[in-house]
Design an enzyme around this catalytic site. Sequence first.
Site, PDB file in Angstrom:
ATOM      1  N   THR A 262      17.817  64.599  32.016  1.00 38.99           N
ATOM      2  CA  THR A 262      17.226  65.122  33.256  1.00 38.99           C
ATOM      3  C   THR A 262      17.936  64.527  34.462  1.00 38.99           C
ATOM      4  O   THR A 262      18.134  65.175  35.476  1.00 38.99           O
ATOM      5  CB  THR A 262      15.720  64.766  33.315  1.00 38.99           C
ATOM      6  OG1 THR A 262      15.086  65.177  32.117  1.00 38.99           O
ATOM      7  CG2 THR A 262      15.032  65.455  34.482  1.00 38.99           C
TER       8      THR A 262
ATOM      9  N   SER B 137      16.492  54.471  36.856  1.00 45.67           N
ATOM     10  CA  SER B 137      15.293  54.834  37.610  1.00 45.67           C
ATOM     11  C   SER B 137      14.099  53.930  37.318  1.00 45.67           C
ATOM     12  O   SER B 137      14.167  52.735  37.509  1.00 45.67           O
ATOM     13  CB  SER B 137      14.975  56.298  37.338  1.00 45.67           C
ATOM     14  OG  SER B 137      13.928  56.700  38.158  1.00 45.67           O
ATOM     15  N   HIS B 138      13.034  54.528  36.793  1.00 44.28           N
ATOM     16  CA  HIS B 138      11.779  53.801  36.573  1.00 44.28           C
ATOM     17  C   HIS B 138      11.743  53.112  35.210  1.00 44.28           C
ATOM     18  O   HIS B 138      10.767  52.445  34.895  1.00 44.28           O
ATOM     19  CB  HIS B 138      10.620  54.790  36.665  1.00 44.28           C
ATOM     20  CG  HIS B 138      10.835  55.959  35.744  1.00 44.28           C
ATOM     21  ND1 HIS B 138      11.767  56.941  36.006  1.00 44.28           N
ATOM     22  CD2 HIS B 138      10.287  56.274  34.553  1.00 44.28           C
ATOM     23  CE1 HIS B 138      11.762  57.815  35.015  1.00 44.28           C
ATOM     24  NE2 HIS B 138      10.882  57.434  34.124  1.00 44.28           N
TER      25      HIS B 138
ATOM     26  N   LYS C 164      24.499  57.867  37.033  1.00 46.19           N
ATOM     27  CA  LYS C 164      24.313  59.231  37.554  1.00 46.19           C
ATOM     28  C   LYS C 164      25.516  59.565  38.424  1.00 46.19           C
ATOM     29  O   LYS C 164      26.062  58.695  39.098  1.00 46.19           O
ATOM     30  CB  LYS C 164      23.062  59.307  38.437  1.00 46.19           C
ATOM     31  CG  LYS C 164      21.789  58.889  37.758  1.00 46.19           C
ATOM     32  CD  LYS C 164      20.556  59.260  38.576  1.00 46.19           C
ATOM     33  CE  LYS C 164      20.237  58.259  39.660  1.00 46.19           C
ATOM     34  NZ  LYS C 164      18.987  58.557  40.372  1.00 46.19           N
TER      35      LYS C 164
ATOM     36  N   ASP D 122      10.105  53.371  43.129  1.00 41.11           N
ATOM     37  CA  ASP D 122      10.567  53.046  41.779  1.00 41.11           C
ATOM     38  C   ASP D 122      11.867  52.249  41.794  1.00 41.11           C
ATOM     39  O   ASP D 122      12.312  51.783  42.848  1.00 41.11           O
ATOM     40  CB  ASP D 122      10.731  54.324  40.955  1.00 41.11           C
ATOM     41  CG  ASP D 122      11.892  55.172  41.437  1.00 41.11           C
ATOM     42  OD1 ASP D 122      12.231  55.073  42.634  1.00 41.11           O
ATOM     43  OD2 ASP D 122      12.479  55.916  40.632  1.00 41.11           O
TER      44      ASP D 122
ATOM     45  N   ASP E 207      15.092  52.872  41.641  1.00 41.67           N
ATOM     46  CA  ASP E 207      16.211  53.239  42.510  1.00 41.67           C
ATOM     47  C   ASP E 207      15.767  53.880  43.818  1.00 41.67           C
ATOM     48  O   ASP E 207      16.597  54.406  44.569  1.00 41.67           O
ATOM     49  CB  ASP E 207      17.179  54.172  41.768  1.00 41.67           C
ATOM     50  CG  ASP E 207      16.506  55.454  41.301  1.00 41.67           C
ATOM     51  OD1 ASP E 207      15.299  55.436  41.051  1.00 41.67           O
ATOM     52  OD2 ASP E 207      17.195  56.491  41.206  1.00 41.67           O
TER      53      ASP E 207
ATOM     54  N   ASP F  90      13.797  56.531  44.640  1.00 38.75           N
ATOM     55  CA  ASP F  90      13.616  57.943  44.969  1.00 38.75           C
ATOM     56  C   ASP F  90      12.197  58.442  44.722  1.00 38.75           C
ATOM     57  O   ASP F  90      11.844  59.533  45.151  1.00 38.75           O
ATOM     58  CB  ASP F  90      14.671  58.833  44.278  1.00 38.75           C
ATOM     59  CG  ASP F  90      14.720  58.644  42.780  1.00 38.75           C
ATOM     60  OD1 ASP F  90      13.868  57.896  42.247  1.00 38.75           O
ATOM     61  OD2 ASP F  90      15.603  59.226  42.140  1.00 38.75           O
ATOM     62  N   ARG F  91      11.375  57.658  44.041  1.00 45.55           N
ATOM     63  CA  ARG F  91       9.998  58.096  43.800  1.00 45.55           C
ATOM     64  C   ARG F  91       9.034  57.415  44.764  1.00 45.55           C
ATOM     65  O   ARG F  91       9.358  56.359  45.323  1.00 45.55           O
ATOM     66  CB  ARG F  91       9.563  57.713  42.388  1.00 45.55           C
ATOM     67  CG  ARG F  91      10.350  58.409  41.327  1.00 45.55           C
ATOM     68  CD  ARG F  91       9.799  58.068  39.967  1.00 45.55           C
ATOM     69  NE  ARG F  91      10.497  58.849  38.943  1.00 45.55           N
ATOM     70  CZ  ARG F  91      10.013  59.106  37.749  1.00 45.55           C
ATOM     71  NH1 ARG F  91       8.831  58.644  37.402  1.00 45.55           N
ATOM     72  NH2 ARG F  91      10.691  59.816  36.889  1.00 45.55           N
TER      73      ARG F  91
ATOM     74  N   GLU G 155       7.924  67.085  43.126  1.00 46.81           N
ATOM     75  CA  GLU G 155       7.630  67.132  41.701  1.00 46.81           C
ATOM     76  C   GLU G 155       6.407  66.279  41.407  1.00 46.81           C
ATOM     77  O   GLU G 155       6.139  65.297  42.113  1.00 46.81           O
ATOM     78  CB  GLU G 155       8.800  66.577  40.902  1.00 46.81           C
ATOM     79  CG  GLU G 155      10.067  67.371  41.022  1.00 46.81           C
ATOM     80  CD  GLU G 155      11.132  66.795  40.110  1.00 46.81           C
ATOM     81  OE1 GLU G 155      11.301  67.346  39.032  1.00 46.81           O
ATOM     82  OE2 GLU G 155      11.747  65.792  40.488  1.00 46.81           O
TER      83      GLU G 155
ATOM     84  N   LYS H 196      15.382  63.148  45.948  1.00 48.08           N
ATOM     85  CA  LYS H 196      14.031  62.808  46.363  1.00 48.08           C
ATOM     86  C   LYS H 196      14.083  61.431  47.010  1.00 48.08           C
ATOM     87  O   LYS H 196      15.025  60.672  46.781  1.00 48.08           O
ATOM     88  CB  LYS H 196      13.062  62.880  45.199  1.00 48.08           C
ATOM     89  CG  LYS H 196      13.407  62.035  43.981  1.00 48.08           C
ATOM     90  CD  LYS H 196      12.446  62.416  42.866  1.00 48.08           C
ATOM     91  CE  LYS H 196      12.596  61.554  41.647  1.00 48.08           C
ATOM     92  NZ  LYS H 196      13.767  61.884  40.819  1.00 48.08           N
TER      93      LYS H 196
HETATM   94  C1  G16 Z   1      14.068  62.205  36.998  1.00 45.69           C
HETATM   95  C2  G16 Z   1      14.415  63.506  37.665  1.00 45.69           C
HETATM   96  C3  G16 Z   1      13.179  64.216  38.106  1.00 45.69           C
HETATM   97  C4  G16 Z   1      12.215  64.375  36.942  1.00 45.69           C
HETATM   98  C5  G16 Z   1      11.936  63.024  36.317  1.00 45.69           C
HETATM   99  C6  G16 Z   1      11.122  63.125  35.052  1.00 45.69           C
HETATM  100  O1  G16 Z   1      13.525  61.351  37.949  1.00 45.69           O
HETATM  101  O2  G16 Z   1      15.259  63.306  38.769  1.00 45.69           O
HETATM  102  O3  G16 Z   1      13.538  65.442  38.636  1.00 45.69           O
HETATM  103  O4  G16 Z   1      11.029  64.963  37.375  1.00 45.69           O
HETATM  104  O5  G16 Z   1      13.141  62.401  35.962  1.00 45.69           O
HETATM  105  O6  G16 Z   1      11.841  63.845  34.110  1.00 45.69           O
HETATM  106  P1  G16 Z   1      11.384  63.965  32.615  1.00 45.69           P
HETATM  107  O7  G16 Z   1      10.010  64.598  32.684  1.00 45.69           O
HETATM  108  O8  G16 Z   1      12.404  64.830  31.967  1.00 45.69           O
HETATM  109  O9  G16 Z   1      11.281  62.578  32.030  1.00 45.69           O
HETATM  110  P2  G16 Z   1      14.052  59.860  38.070  1.00 45.69           P
HETATM  111  O10 G16 Z   1      13.219  59.265  39.170  1.00 45.69           O
HETATM  112  O11 G16 Z   1      13.777  59.263  36.719  1.00 45.69           O
HETATM  113  O12 G16 Z   1      15.497  59.981  38.371  1.00 45.69           O
END
Ligand code: G16
Length: 546
Positions: free
Chosen positions: A19, A115-116, A128, A280, A282, A284-285, A366, A379
Amino acid sequence: MYEIKEVKTTPFKDQKPGTSGLRKPVTAFQQPHYLENFIQSIFNSMKGGPRGKSLVLGGDGRYYNKRAIQIIIKMAAANGVRKLMVGRDGFLSTPAVSNIIRKYKLDGGIILSASHNPGGPDGDFGVKFNIENGGPAPEKVTNEIYQQSLRIERYLIAEGPDIDISRDGVEIKILDTTVKIIDPVTDYADLMEELFDFSKIRALLDSGFTMCYDALHAITGIYAREIFVNRLGAPEESLRNCDPLPDFGGGHPDPNLKYAAGLVELMFSQDAPDFGAASDGDGDRNMILGRHFFVTPSDSLAILAANARLAPRYKDGLKGVARSMPTSRAVDQVAQELGLPCYETPTGWKFFGNLLDAGMITLCGEESFGTGSDHIREKDGIWAILFWLNILAEKRTSVAELVRKHWMSHGRNYYTRHDYEEVEREGAQDLMKDLDRRLPELKGQTLAGRTVILADNFCYKDPVDGSKSCNQGIRIGFDDNSRIVYRLSGTGTKGATIRIYIEGYTNAPELLDEDTQEFLSDLIRLSRSISRIKEHIGREEPTVIT
Ligand code: G16
């Protein structure tokens, strides 16, 4: 001092970006050649090759970041990259990278983050790649990177001493590459000051309005200190866990009710401040809380859309809005009321890029705690928090009151996500296949008093370039405006994660303040029976409820 070395290698079969980039355990990235193969595959996928290109490089400071930065700098130099901007100490949040690419008109950026996901030697690492619009590489680019990774035979790296990245403002020449160390915060903080009314927010904070920001020991700590304390005058005590640590202090840097438990406890205590927020790994959340009140990300998007004109950047209104498919349809109600186009995209920020570039939308978001706008192509956690503060500064109301008034006028989309983490991949895939197979028979059925009016596997056709992305999740829609969505996560690194998204709607004034899990309890039961989850994975209680 530096010499180009060509290293022979063989492909790893598992470098398909998910993703959001390539995420794996740190130990996977520590295998000889693993990181190098992927970075060379990114370079090889660039149109016209990496020679002469300008890039930015940084990450969320997690374990292995420093080592990876050195490797990537040397590979960029050996591949002829002309200019490489690197965040001091390797720090750059994802939104900051997006801003830098756009502001300095670079060809792209590499972000080191999972990320998280948890960090540390036993945690996760990730890479990324963002393109020249500042956004995550779209599928056609990530597919090309993957194809490159399957046929890689060699990579290039400069041999020589490590580079000192601890002082910003310094320029270092390695072969033909100029490496510039930059302050990770200033450009981003300046952008925020252009978008929002800092004097109004400052006045709000001066008026006795209290806030708490929790960086969960991740990258946004350094941004929060500069923006909330230095530029907006919030007291230092408003910051929690704002020193970035390579293992995030052992926690999950995930701003939700489970992993930001300390902040949540504070916000529901006697001493709760007026406003609480977290971001989070990085940056973005975001999670938004009021005193004794949690705002779902889906509601947050709707409320930002409804009140956007209160912030200077959005004073002329919005061009349109978008949400990912599993996100609740609260924003759709706002769009309808304002006469705005509203788009439904697959999960993944990359799907918003074309709509933003084409000027078709201004805001998007999202359910997974991500909200953003056309100011960058990612984001943006701190941006969302400032947006909320700007609205509260104008309205001088509490978070809870603002949300309740919104529900009174638009109705409430009760929403929850049930995650089943670390499930065996086979069982999870069987569950999805089984659902997919039964879609035709589900349509028209009446289940627990509701009739199924939509049963499909979401397929998105990008309205800008016409590209199609199918198999993006199962949607079951009912005649009472409720909905159940199933998909597999594309960001986990262990087994599979099944996500079940459950949404119910009411506009009955006496039903607006119910407990979410209770309000949705029969839909939750239905979500389990429709998917036959127990048969497929042997359990039906989720690991995380948000
Ligand atoms: C990433 C994506 C988001 C997505 C999220 C969860 O976020 O950038 O668009 O909504 O993962 O994805 P999944 O449901 O496939 O685990 P981040 O913050 O992890 O980069």
